[in-house]
Scaffold this active site. Structure first.
Site, PDB file in Angstrom:
ATOM      1  N   ALA A 141       3.672   2.900   4.911  1.00 17.34           N
ATOM      2  CA  ALA A 141       3.299   4.326   4.905  1.00 17.34           C
ATOM      3  C   ALA A 141       1.787   4.427   5.053  1.00 17.34           C
ATOM      4  CB  ALA A 141       3.742   4.985   3.605  1.00 17.34           C
ATOM      5  N   VAL A 142       1.358   5.124   6.094  1.00 17.61           N
ATOM      6  CA  VAL A 142      -0.071   5.369   6.281  1.00 17.61           C
ATOM      7  C   VAL A 142      -0.262   6.889   6.256  1.00 17.61           C
ATOM      8  CG1 VAL A 142      -2.117   4.792   7.616  1.00 17.61           C
ATOM      9  CG2 VAL A 142      -0.092   3.334   7.792  1.00 17.61           C
ATOM     10  N   ILE A 143      -1.123   7.319   5.322  1.00 11.69           N
ATOM     11  CA  ILE A 143      -1.272   8.754   5.083  1.00 11.69           C
ATOM     12  C   ILE A 143      -2.664   9.188   5.547  1.00 11.69           C
ATOM     13  CG2 ILE A 143      -1.244  10.540   3.293  1.00 11.69           C
ATOM     14  CD1 ILE A 143       0.619   8.591   1.705  1.00 11.69           C
TER      15      ILE A 143
ATOM     16  N   HIS B 285      -9.633   5.493   8.278  1.00 15.77           N
ATOM     17  CA  HIS B 285      -9.354   4.634   9.439  1.00 15.77           C
ATOM     18  C   HIS B 285      -7.854   4.645   9.783  1.00 15.77           C
ATOM     19  CE1 HIS B 285      -9.052   2.453   5.732  1.00 15.77           C
ATOM     20  NE2 HIS B 285      -8.749   1.305   6.272  1.00 15.77           N
TER      21      HIS B 285
ATOM     22  N   ARG C  28       9.994  12.085   3.088  1.00 13.34           N
ATOM     23  CA  ARG C  28      10.717  11.174   3.998  1.00 13.34           C
ATOM     24  C   ARG C  28      11.179   9.899   3.299  1.00 13.34           C
ATOM     25  NH1 ARG C  28       6.500  12.218   8.979  1.00 13.34           N
ATOM     26  NH2 ARG C  28       6.656  14.465   8.756  1.00 13.34           N
TER      27      ARG C  28
ATOM     28  N   PHE D 238       0.863  -1.189   0.000  1.00 13.63           N
ATOM     29  CA  PHE D 238       0.000   0.000   0.000  1.00 13.63           C
ATOM     30  C   PHE D 238       0.900   1.240   0.000  1.00 13.63           C
ATOM     31  CE2 PHE D 238      -3.450   2.748   0.900  1.00 13.63           C
ATOM     32  CZ  PHE D 238      -4.622   2.033   0.709  1.00 13.63           C
TER      33      PHE D 238
END
Ligand code: INI
Length: 153
Positions: free
Chosen positions: A80-82, A88, A127, A22
């Site tokens: 990576a969570v954006i 959620h 990053r 993801f």
């Protein structure tokens, strides 16, 4: 006064790198950075195993199985969570964070939290090799240092 610190030599170190697919444009860059760092500190390419998982949520269970196998000195978990794209966000981040944190103490090994948690895509790109360097490189350096501290305890 005794002082223990981790030297930055990865020769002979066996490392598994889990990468979430993801947001792969970002996460694959993190893993490139991690591999570059390991090799430049003396690790051999054949001692680095890459494992791909669908998303950050799946990282802990795979990391648990890898840790239980006893085959690795360190596990690096890149994802990576954006927030802007993820209603959620908190659920995914909290679950991945607690899952990964528990593994380091459960197995007394270097299980490195390499999940970027950002407000937007620009911050994530910055990053992963743009303005703020490549955090994947830093994750590998933390792995090397931690493995070498643990070895001396
Ligand atoms: N997984 C991520 O790694 N990053 C994200 O930003 C994300 N978003 O946006 O939802 C994401 N979702 C997938 C999740 O990790 C699981 O793969 C999915 O819920 C199936 O369990």
């Amino acid at each position: 006064m005794p002082k223990i610190e981790g030297y930055l030599n990865a020769a002979g170190m066996k490392v598994a790198i889990i990468t979430a697919r993801f947001n792969e444009t970002i996460t694959y860059k993190l893993t490139e950075g991690s591999i570059d760092c390991l090799i430049r500190h003396g690790a051999s390419a054949e001692d680095i195993t890459e494992i791909l998982v669908p998303g950050a949520f799946e990282i802990p269970v795979v990391a648990d199985k890898l840790a239980a196998s006893g085959k690795y000195d360190a596990i690096i978990c890149n994802g990576a969570v954006i927030r802007g794209e993820t209603p959620h966000f908190d659920m995914i981040v909290n679950s991945a964070t607690s899952g990964i944190a528990n593994l380091s103490t459960k197995y007394q090994m270097a299980v490195i939290y390499g999940i970027l948690t950002t407000e937007n895509i620009d911050q994530a790109f910055n990053r992963a090799g743009i303005k703020s360097g490549n955090k994947g490189w830093d994750h590998a350096l933390v792995a090397i240092e931690t493995v070498n501290v643990l070895k001396q305890l």
